[in-house]
Structures are given as structure tokens and as C-alpha cells.
Design a protein around this motif. Structure first.
Motif, short mmCIF file in Angstrom:
data_model
loop_
_atom_site.label_atom_id
_atom_site.label_comp_id
_atom_site.label_asym_id
_atom_site.label_seq_id
_atom_site.Cartn_x
_atom_site.Cartn_y
_atom_site.Cartn_z
N PHE A 123 0.84 -1.20 0.00
CA PHE A 123 0.00 0.00 0.00
C PHE A 123 0.87 1.25 0.00
CE2 PHE A 123 -3.43 -2.86 1.09
CZ PHE A 123 -4.53 -2.26 0.49
N LYS A 124 1.95 1.25 0.78
CA LYS A 124 2.84 2.41 0.82
C LYS A 124 3.44 2.66 -0.55
CE LYS A 124 6.85 4.45 3.06
NZ LYS A 124 7.35 5.00 1.80
N LEU A 125 3.91 1.62 -1.22
CA LEU A 125 4.49 1.75 -2.55
C LEU A 125 3.44 2.27 -3.54
CD1 LEU A 125 6.84 1.36 -4.52
CD2 LEU A 125 6.09 -1.03 -4.79
N PHE A 126 2.21 1.76 -3.45
CA PHE A 126 1.14 2.23 -4.33
C PHE A 126 0.91 3.73 -4.15
CE2 PHE A 126 -3.34 3.46 -4.65
CZ PHE A 126 -3.57 3.20 -5.99
N PHE A 127 0.75 4.18 -2.90
CA PHE A 127 0.51 5.60 -2.66
C PHE A 127 1.75 6.44 -3.02
CE2 PHE A 127 -2.92 4.07 0.32
CZ PHE A 127 -3.98 4.60 -0.41
N SER A 136 6.51 10.49 7.62
CA SER A 136 6.08 9.71 8.78
C SER A 136 5.83 10.66 9.93
CB SER A 136 7.14 8.70 9.16
OG SER A 136 7.28 7.74 8.15
N HIS A 137 4.74 10.42 10.62
CA HIS A 137 4.41 11.20 11.82
C HIS A 137 3.81 10.23 12.83
CE1 HIS A 137 3.35 14.60 14.28
NE2 HIS A 137 2.11 14.15 14.36
N ILE A 142 2.02 9.44 5.84
CA ILE A 142 1.05 10.45 5.38
C ILE A 142 1.46 11.02 4.03
CG2 ILE A 142 -0.05 12.66 5.94
CD1 ILE A 142 0.71 12.04 8.91
N TRP A 143 0.47 11.16 3.16
CA TRP A 143 0.63 11.85 1.89
C TRP A 143 -0.28 13.07 1.92
CZ3 TRP A 143 0.51 6.75 2.64
CH2 TRP A 143 1.58 6.00 2.13
N THR A 144 0.19 14.16 1.37
CA THR A 144 -0.61 15.37 1.25
C THR A 144 -0.83 15.61 -0.24
OG1 THR A 144 0.38 16.27 3.25
CG2 THR A 144 -0.70 17.84 1.78
N ARG A 154 -5.42 14.75 3.09
CA ARG A 154 -4.43 13.87 3.71
C ARG A 154 -4.83 12.42 3.48
NH1 ARG A 154 -0.72 17.72 4.70
NH2 ARG A 154 -1.50 19.26 6.16
N ILE A 155 -3.84 11.61 3.23
CA ILE A 155 -4.02 10.16 3.15
C ILE A 155 -3.12 9.58 4.23
CG2 ILE A 155 -3.75 8.08 1.75
CD1 ILE A 155 -4.09 9.92 -0.73
#
Length: 182
Positions: A123-127, A136-137, A142-144, A154-155
């Protein structure tokens, strides 16, 4: 001899036409396949924010897009529970305001907890591939991104498997997509 060549030509032509027909009928390979079947089954499409849907969609459009009836529904909320295969499941909660779909939350339960990190990384690679590098928080990745209707969105992706303290509990991956209220 001429008749044999004519017959061979017809047979070859029919064979070529048949091969073209069969290859044209094949469904194109999913762009999601490289991320694994579980991600492919959850995400369904590489368009939109989630499962081919974008924030701002109307409730009836989301309902028409999802297969089956929601487990829960009201004027501003749809909740679905889905089986992925014989042992993995996921749920989706869609929340709506006057502008349409404004929040998506999904929990993916991985029966074999040893697979959770691998699936999380898919999922991280896809996003990452779709929205660029994440930050990372605390326990969130997190993606903006920008949305036409909501501005900053935010994702959040998190591995919440540690919430389960019983040995051999399933793994849990959470996705939360929402407009930034700031």
C-alpha cells in the motif's frame, strides 16, 4: 498443388484471425497487479482517491459504485464489510457532507499477521507511486495531495496490528482519507 496452397492459405488466415480475436478479448492487465492481489482487490482501480472514487462524489454515486448493499447507511454515511478471500477481510466507511464524499476510512484485516508488513509496504508503494514520497508522523505514513473540491487532502496509512494484544491476532492496516481542516 495449387489447391493445397489455397487451402493452406485459408487455414493460416483463419488461424491468424482466431489468434487476433482471442488476444483482443483478453482483459488488459490491471495496473494494480504489481502491488499484489490483496491491494488490487481492495483498491479496485488506480484512479480516484480510493477504489476509483474521489472526494466530493455524491452518496448515490458511491453506493452505485460499490458492489452489494451497505451494512449500515444513512443520509451521510455508508459502511461496507467485504471478504477478500477465505480469511482476509476489510471494511470501508464513507462519510458525506453537503459537498459530497468527504472522508474515507478502511480497515484491512490480515489473517496471517506475518504478512502484514509486506501488505502494508504494498500500500505504501502504491501511494508513493501515485502521490509522491510520504512523510512519517508518529505511527502514520502520510501523503498530502490536492483536491479540486476540498483543497489539501491527507491520506494516512498505518499498521495498527499492535492494537491487538492476543497472540496470533490478525494484522490490521488502516487507511484514512480526509480533507485537512487547517
Amino acid at each position: 498443388m495449387f489447391s493445397f496452397q489455397k487451402q493452406l492459405f485459408k487455414t493460416t488466415l483463419l488461424l491468424i484471425l482466431f489468434i487476433c480475436f482471442v488476444s483482443a478479448c483478453k482483459q488488459p492487465e490491471s495496473k494494480l497487479k504489481k502491488y499484489g492481489t490483496l491491494l488490487e482487490d481492495v483498491m479496485v482501480s488506480d484512479s480516484g482517491a480510493f477504489r476509483g472514487l474521489s472526494l466530493g462524489e455524491k452518496l448515490d454515486a458511491v453506493q452505485a459504485h460499490e458492489k452489494g448493499k451497505p451494512s449500515e447507511a444513512d443520509d451521510g454515511y455508508l459502511y461496507y464489510e467485504n471478504k477478500l478471500d477465505s480469511s482476509n477481510t476489510f471494511n470501508i466507511a464513507y462519510s458525506f457532507d453537503e459537498g459530497g464524499l468527504n472522508e474515507i476510512q478502511s480497515d484491512i484485516y490480515i489473517a496471517n499477521p506475518d504478512n502484514t508488513d509486506r501488505i502494508f509496504n504494498s500500500f505504501k508503494l502504491f501511494f508513493d507511486d501515485h502521490y509522491g514520497a510520504s512523510v512519517s508522523h508518529e505511527d502514520y505514513t502520510i501523503w498530502t495531495v490536492m483536491s479540486e473540491k476540498y483543497g489539501v487532502v491527507r491520506i494516512n496509512l498505518s499498521n495498527e496490528s499492535s492494537d491487538f494484544t492476543v497472540p496470533n491476532s490478525p494484522g490490521k492496516i488502516s487507511i484514512w482519507i480526509y480533507p485537512d481542516a487547517n
